[in-house]
Write a protein that holds these residues in place. Structure first.
Motif, short mmCIF file in Angstrom:
data_model
loop_
_atom_site.label_atom_id
_atom_site.label_comp_id
_atom_site.label_asym_id
_atom_site.label_seq_id
_atom_site.Cartn_x
_atom_site.Cartn_y
_atom_site.Cartn_z
N ARG A 101 36.61 43.42 54.22
CA ARG A 101 35.49 42.48 54.15
C ARG A 101 34.19 43.24 53.89
O ARG A 101 34.02 44.39 54.33
N PRO A 102 33.27 42.60 53.14
CA PRO A 102 31.96 43.25 52.93
C PRO A 102 31.29 43.56 54.26
O PRO A 102 31.42 42.81 55.23
N THR A 110 30.61 46.82 49.62
CA THR A 110 30.02 45.59 49.13
C THR A 110 31.07 44.71 48.47
O THR A 110 32.19 45.16 48.14
N THR A 111 30.71 43.46 48.26
CA THR A 111 31.61 42.54 47.59
C THR A 111 31.96 43.03 46.19
O THR A 111 33.11 42.97 45.75
#
Length: 426
Positions: A101-102, A110-111
């Protein structure tokens, strides 16, 4: 009684004497992929004006072709299993990446990074899959198309393996069924000869099979050949192509190879019935006579050897002795599981073992379950009845750590058991 030399066999072959085939010749071919199998069948078809298939052999092939022991071992060309494994690995990797997950903290993932990583992974797996697809296409072009086993099981198509055999023989060369009167006469003669003080084959080693008709199968084949030769006026002898290793038609078995001397009593009956001898050849020996081009013959022989049961594996007599030893030593459980696994095509699940042993759904340990079978094999090795190189007679199959999920036996056990009991498990 005269022992026929290679030169005499060659001379008789060149005269155009008839050729008959036994069941195991084609059972061996069924272990091959489509294109190699077609090459060997073509070598038979090139002799089609003189090749015949006894009705008893046709019946045995038809029965066995639908058995699990055959259908479970039809080879699949190409990379079906590796490509399936690759898909499993890809899904596992993607599942792990989805757990990331970010993160908001400094230097956290990061995404965009996660999505880029996922994209790179997918790209690499797609490249690898395309590469495997190319290899798969090439292998399939060399090995031939897959036999549709599922359709055969459902009965929605004819049996490709049986269709191939039928196409090899000319019209009228698939011998018709003997009459009921002939079969009754042959059955009585068979019982008399195998139960005398000095039993004589063919079929003497099968006399303890489940029914008389099963036990007398080899004898019926022999009588069909004699009758056909007599009716057609074939008086210069005939060739019987078989992979038979049992001391049944042979006078003596010595070392790794049966002597080329047919039991004199069988040979004398052949001479009296037809006017000529019975020449017993393996499929490779037939190729030596039938294929003139040395290079082509070597290629065909190499294909044939891919499926030949060598003396480093289990013979029917060694398998029988293994089961008998386990019974005598009080290891009926191991004996029954081996038979069950053989009837199931070579592998039996734990739940089925419970049914065989009367446990039902109860969870019971099978610790060191294979050891009695290993000791029985060691005894047979010491006696010289099986090679040390022969496969273990029973072993556990695991799906990760923990309890075994089932037990397996050598593939040849499935074939032998099918012969012994007429595939009664169907």
């Amino acid at each position: 009684m005269h022992v026929y030399t290679d030169e005499e066999v060659r001379s008789s072959f060149d005269k155009g004497i008839p050729i008959y085939f036994d069941t195991m010749v084609f059972r061996n071919l069924w272990k091959l992929h489509s294109n190699p199998r077609a090459s060997l069948l073509e070598s038979i078809q090139n002799l089609s004006e003189r090749t015949y298939l006894p009705h008893q052999v046709q019946a045995e092939l038809h029965r066995q072709a639908y058995s699990e022991a055959v259908l479970n071992n039809v080879p699949l060309p190409g990379l079906f299993q590796p490509r399936g494994m690759l898909e499993t690995v890809k899904n596992s990797v993607q599942a792990e990446v989805k757990k990331v997950r970010p993160q908001g903290q400094k230097d956290g993932v990061t995404t965009a990074q996660i999505e880029g990583f996922q994209s790179d992974i997918l790209e690499k797996f797609n490249e690898l899959n395309e590469w495997l697809e190319g290899i798969d296409r090439q292998l399939r072009s060399w090995l031939g198309e897959q036999v549709n086993v599922t359709a055969i099981r459902r009965g929605s198509t004819t049996h490709a393996l049986l269709d191939e055999i039928a196409a090899v023989f000319d019209e009228g060369h698939l011998l018709a069924s003997p009459t009921e009167e002939e079969l009754e006469e042959w059955k009585a003669l068979y019982l008399k000869r195998v139960n005398q003080d000095d039993p004589v084959g063919p079929g003497k080693t099968d006399r303890n099979k489940g029914s008389i008709d099963e036990a007398a199968g080899d004898y019926y084949v022999w009588k069909e050949m004699l009758t056909h030769c007599r009716q057609r006026g074939f008086s210069d002898g005939f060739i019987f192509v078989t992979e038979e290793r049992k001391p049944d038609i042979w006078e003596v078995q010595q070392g790794d190879k049966a002597l080329r001397r047919v039991d004199p009593r069988i040979q004398l009956e052949s001479l009296e019935a037809t006017g000529g001898p019975m020449y017993v050849l393996t499929f490779d020996e037939l190729l030596e006579l039938a294929v003139a081009d040395v290079g082509a013959r070597e290629i065909l022989s190499n294909i044939s050897q891919d499926v030949k049961v060598s003396m480093s594996t289990w013979s029917e007599s060694a398998y029988d002795e293994l089961l008998e030893l386990l019974g005598k030593r009080g290891h009926e459980r191991q004996r029954d599981v081996i038979i069950g696994a053989a009837r199931a095509g070579g592998y039996i699940e734990r739940a089925e073992i419970g049914k065989i042993l009367g446990w039902g759904d109860a969870k019971k340990q099978l610790t060191r379950f294979r050891m009695p079978a290993d000791r029985a094999k060691a005894e047979l090795v010491e006696r010289g009845q099986v090679s040390q190189d022969a496969g273990d007679p029973l072993w556990a199959v695991y799906d990760g750590p923990g309890e075994a999920i089932g037990y397996a036996v050598p593939d040849v056990f499935a074939e032998i058991q099918l012969e012994l009991d007429g595939d009664k498990s169907e």
